[in-house]
Design an enzyme around this catalytic site. Sequence first.
Site, PDB file in Angstrom:
ATOM      1  N   ARG A 116       0.833  -1.225   0.022  1.00 28.07           N
ATOM      2  CA  ARG A 116       0.006  -0.012   0.158  1.00 28.07           C
ATOM      3  C   ARG A 116       0.898   1.180  -0.094  1.00 28.07           C
ATOM      4  O   ARG A 116       2.158   0.994  -0.059  1.00 28.07           O
ATOM      5  CB  ARG A 116      -0.899  -0.046   1.213  1.00 28.07           C
ATOM      6  N   CYS A 120       2.221   6.232  -7.747  1.00 32.06           N
ATOM      7  CA  CYS A 120       3.051   7.387  -8.570  1.00 32.06           C
ATOM      8  C   CYS A 120       2.337   8.749  -8.342  1.00 32.06           C
ATOM      9  O   CYS A 120       1.034   8.699  -8.592  1.00 32.06           O
ATOM     10  CB  CYS A 120       3.200   6.908  -9.896  1.00 32.06           C
ATOM     11  N   ASN A 154      -3.417   8.105   3.627  1.00 32.92           N
ATOM     12  CA  ASN A 154      -2.759   7.364   4.710  1.00 32.92           C
ATOM     13  C   ASN A 154      -1.172   7.486   4.842  1.00 32.92           C
ATOM     14  O   ASN A 154      -0.558   7.158   3.883  1.00 32.92           O
ATOM     15  CB  ASN A 154      -3.148   5.822   4.622  1.00 32.92           C
ATOM     16  N   GLU A 155      -0.608   8.071   5.563  1.00 30.03           N
ATOM     17  CA  GLU A 155       0.945   8.076   6.149  1.00 30.03           C
ATOM     18  C   GLU A 155       1.629   8.395   4.816  1.00 30.03           C
ATOM     19  O   GLU A 155       2.426   7.587   4.223  1.00 30.03           O
ATOM     20  CB  GLU A 155       1.230   6.722   6.765  1.00 30.03           C
ATOM     21  N   CYS A 160       8.921   8.262  -6.257  1.00 31.64           N
ATOM     22  CA  CYS A 160       8.524   7.153  -7.332  1.00 31.64           C
ATOM     23  C   CYS A 160       9.680   7.830  -8.335  1.00 31.64           C
ATOM     24  O   CYS A 160      10.010   8.989  -8.598  1.00 31.64           O
ATOM     25  CB  CYS A 160       7.300   7.301  -7.999  1.00 31.64           C
ATOM     26  N   GLU A 317      -3.418   7.836  15.236  1.00 32.39           N
ATOM     27  CA  GLU A 317      -3.192   6.297  15.593  1.00 32.39           C
ATOM     28  C   GLU A 317      -2.217   6.068  16.800  1.00 32.39           C
ATOM     29  O   GLU A 317      -1.363   6.963  16.591  1.00 32.39           O
ATOM     30  CB  GLU A 317      -2.495   5.556  14.165  1.00 32.39           C
ATOM     31  N   TRP A 325       4.680  -5.160  14.402  1.00 31.20           N
ATOM     32  CA  TRP A 325       5.519  -4.853  13.390  1.00 31.20           C
ATOM     33  C   TRP A 325       7.135  -4.480  13.893  1.00 31.20           C
ATOM     34  O   TRP A 325       7.762  -4.142  13.163  1.00 31.20           O
ATOM     35  CB  TRP A 325       5.146  -4.002  12.161  1.00 31.20           C
ATOM     36  N   GLU A 365      -2.120  -7.809   9.918  1.00 28.37           N
ATOM     37  CA  GLU A 365      -2.341  -7.166  11.092  1.00 28.37           C
ATOM     38  C   GLU A 365      -3.354  -7.863  11.966  1.00 28.37           C
ATOM     39  O   GLU A 365      -3.641  -7.096  13.008  1.00 28.37           O
ATOM     40  CB  GLU A 365      -2.842  -5.598  10.730  1.00 28.37           C
ATOM     41  N   LYS A 366      -3.309  -9.036  11.737  1.00 29.61           N
ATOM     42  CA  LYS A 366      -4.572  -9.693  12.770  1.00 29.61           C
ATOM     43  C   LYS A 366      -4.024  -9.960  14.397  1.00 29.61           C
ATOM     44  O   LYS A 366      -4.884 -10.223  15.118  1.00 29.61           O
ATOM     45  CB  LYS A 366      -4.776 -11.051  12.350  1.00 29.61           C
ATOM     46  N   HIS A 368      -2.305  -7.399  15.642  1.00 28.08           N
ATOM     47  CA  HIS A 368      -2.001  -5.929  16.175  1.00 28.08           C
ATOM     48  C   HIS A 368      -3.067  -5.668  17.496  1.00 28.08           C
ATOM     49  O   HIS A 368      -4.158  -6.135  17.371  1.00 28.08           O
ATOM     50  CB  HIS A 368      -2.173  -5.074  15.003  1.00 28.08           C
TER      51      HIS A 368
HETATM   52  C1  GAL Z   1       0.415   2.612  10.806  1.00 30.67           C
HETATM   53  C2  GAL Z   1      -0.638   2.579   9.554  1.00 30.67           C
HETATM   54  C3  GAL Z   1      -2.086   1.959   9.887  1.00 30.67           C
HETATM   55  C4  GAL Z   1      -1.479   0.381  10.628  1.00 30.67           C
HETATM   56  C5  GAL Z   1      -0.608   0.639  11.609  1.00 30.67           C
HETATM   57  C6  GAL Z   1      -0.030  -0.538  12.472  1.00 30.67           C
HETATM   58  O1  GAL Z   1       1.798   2.926  10.131  1.00 30.67           O
HETATM   59  O2  GAL Z   1      -1.086   3.788   9.238  1.00 30.67           O
HETATM   60  O3  GAL Z   1      -2.823   1.444   8.736  1.00 30.67           O
HETATM   61  O4  GAL Z   1      -1.026  -0.280   9.490  1.00 30.67           O
HETATM   62  O5  GAL Z   1       0.472   1.237  11.087  1.00 30.67           O
HETATM   63  O6  GAL Z   1       0.614  -0.034  13.456  1.00 30.67           O
END
Ligand code: GAL
Length: 691
Positions: A116, A120, A154-155, A160, A317, A325, A365-366, A368
């Site tokens: 994700r 470009c 998002n972020e 590119c 967030e 991660w 991300e299950k 997280h």
């Molecule tokens: C962020 C992202 C979220 C999610 C999160 C997990 O960087 O914007 O969509 O992936 O990390 O910590």
Amino acid sequence: MNNLINKKAPIIWHGCDYNPDQWLHMPEVIDQDFDLMVKANCDVFSLGIFAWAKHEPEEGVFDFDWLQDILDRLHKIGKFAIIATPSGGRPRWLAQKYPEVLRVQENRVRDLYGQRHNHCYTSPIMREKVSIINRKLAEKFGNHPALVGWHISNEINGECYCPKCCDAFREWLKEKYNGDLDKLNQNYWSAFWSHTYTDWSQIEPFCHHGDNDVIHGINIDFNRFVSHQTAEFFRIECEPLKEISPDVPITTNLMGYHPESLEKRMIANQCDFTSWDSYPMWHDKKCGNELHWGKEVAFDADYTRSLSKNGNFIQMEATPSNTNWQGLAKHKRPGVHHLASMQTLAQGADGVLYFQWRACRGGNEKFHGTVVGHDSSEEARVFKDVSALGGRFKALQSIVGSKVKPKVAIIIDAVSRWAITGTQGFSLDNKDYVKICQEWHSVLWEMGVTSDQRESDEDLSSYDLVIAPMLYALRDETPDNLKSYVKNGGTLVGTAITGYADENDLCYMGGFPGPLRELYGLWIEELDTLWEHDENSLVPEKNNILGLEKSYKLKTYCERIHPETATVVAKYADDFYADEAVLTNNKYGKGSVWYIASKPTDEFKIDFLKKLIAELNIPVALPEQEKGIVANRRYKEDKEFLFIMNYNDKETTAVLDDKKYRCLEKGTILEKSILMSPYEVKILEYSQSNR
Ligand code: GAL
């Protein structure tokens, strides 16, 4: 009211990313969500961040019924929505039909569909498709009563290197240099190793197997171009939203100083409030106690607020428990989630949201951390913790609309950042510019002094003190900006490696700090770099104007400076430059300029800043505290809200000043001192009526 993000939602925003688009085949789960949202005391939900494939399952075929249903149900239970534009995750059909939307990496290989945040920014198709979907969203939902904000993509990040981007870069350069290739060659000092450009078509942005960091002026320009191109894409994203729903405020979730190539203010200036994603690695003992992570949160929160045009910002967030991660999925220990969230409010934020509401069943991300786990249990520890925090936020309603009042700014400049990263020299392992600036920020934050972060060409007139560590490369506007700030009575602090190069990273001729020589009142003759195990010391002069008395260690950098109009305040103790100036002060106009020709330790920074802060009468949230206790204040009309945080895992006493306070949550009157439990946060109110 400008002090609120949206007068529709005059509360402390508390909520989550909510991805019901992953659950449409399990409607019973969605039903359960609405019940749990009330119990979780969560009020604001970011929707559809990665939902493009649901919005537009085939090119030109749109389905917004599911989102309409979710929004209606949110509204029915008195909740609010932030709707995202979906460019953070592109549908497969789009990449399959129009491969030009896929990014090309620096090695010039085009990505396959995947991941994700990877489109470009130049692709006309991508721009058109984003514009269409955003327009549809605005037309459909721009007036929805639950809608309180737009969340762009998002972020946003990344570069590119596709042929379209490379061509656009060349065109951007032609315009910047008025078609004058000689000028570009001079700016890039391209005669070096015979790298002279004889045709615009020879220009290639950075790649490891080609032009890398030999001609690094071009890398600085490429970062400028990436910022420009990203900002232009962002403008295209916002255009239909601003046109159709001008009253719905826009934001995007930034990530502090990451990514390197993006000058964040070019995005933030287009937003009505700013936000950021906060993922400190709490409980990594290698870094000391939780104070270390508090400093990280403080730095990013202050930066996000500084980027906001009106001081309105939220944390978009954070995890309510663990990430998945970061190498290790450590849970926040009891109390720490409240601590981190309250700290964010302490720094002026208008709300705290999480990633994410409910744990996905599949996908990476299950595992997280989420508010609602796979068990959907309202008895789960994390659920109860979030719900309790939401309850506390409701008790703090009177802080809504209050603001912090920073009187100190730290200059952290994009051009210096880019130039220092690219430059070969100095102590290669110790040229992390942002970290060096952050160390100054941390000292201030621990002392209870709120600071902003500014670029070097921004208006500084509202600050009593400006600290510009390691301002290596000066934008064209910087010298005049700093001079007029000081001339009008400001106090400026600079440190080693200031004013070496211009905004193209060409070194100044005629002595450093170049055009700041008159302001600092000194000439920097040479820079010595020290091994990790080396040190020198700063020894104050007798009866110096600051009243410094003891000696302080110096590490990493020692410049040999020659004061011209500046007064010597301290000297080096050792080496062949022993007895030469290391700390100076220069009077300039109505103001005062300090130069520290080295990289001082925190011990020095603390004593030095304490003296300046006292001299300049800069407000400090509370007098000096035991390590681990940090305080901050927000202000509204005649009220002050004092946040006191305990980062220690043990009881610690916080000492109040001589005012009487009222505990906002309990209503009790507090004075003198408070015994704080591990990780506890207390929010106190002071107003004339407490007296
Ligand atoms: C962020 C992202 C979220 C999610 C999160 C997990 O960087 O914007 O969509 O992936 O990390 O910590």
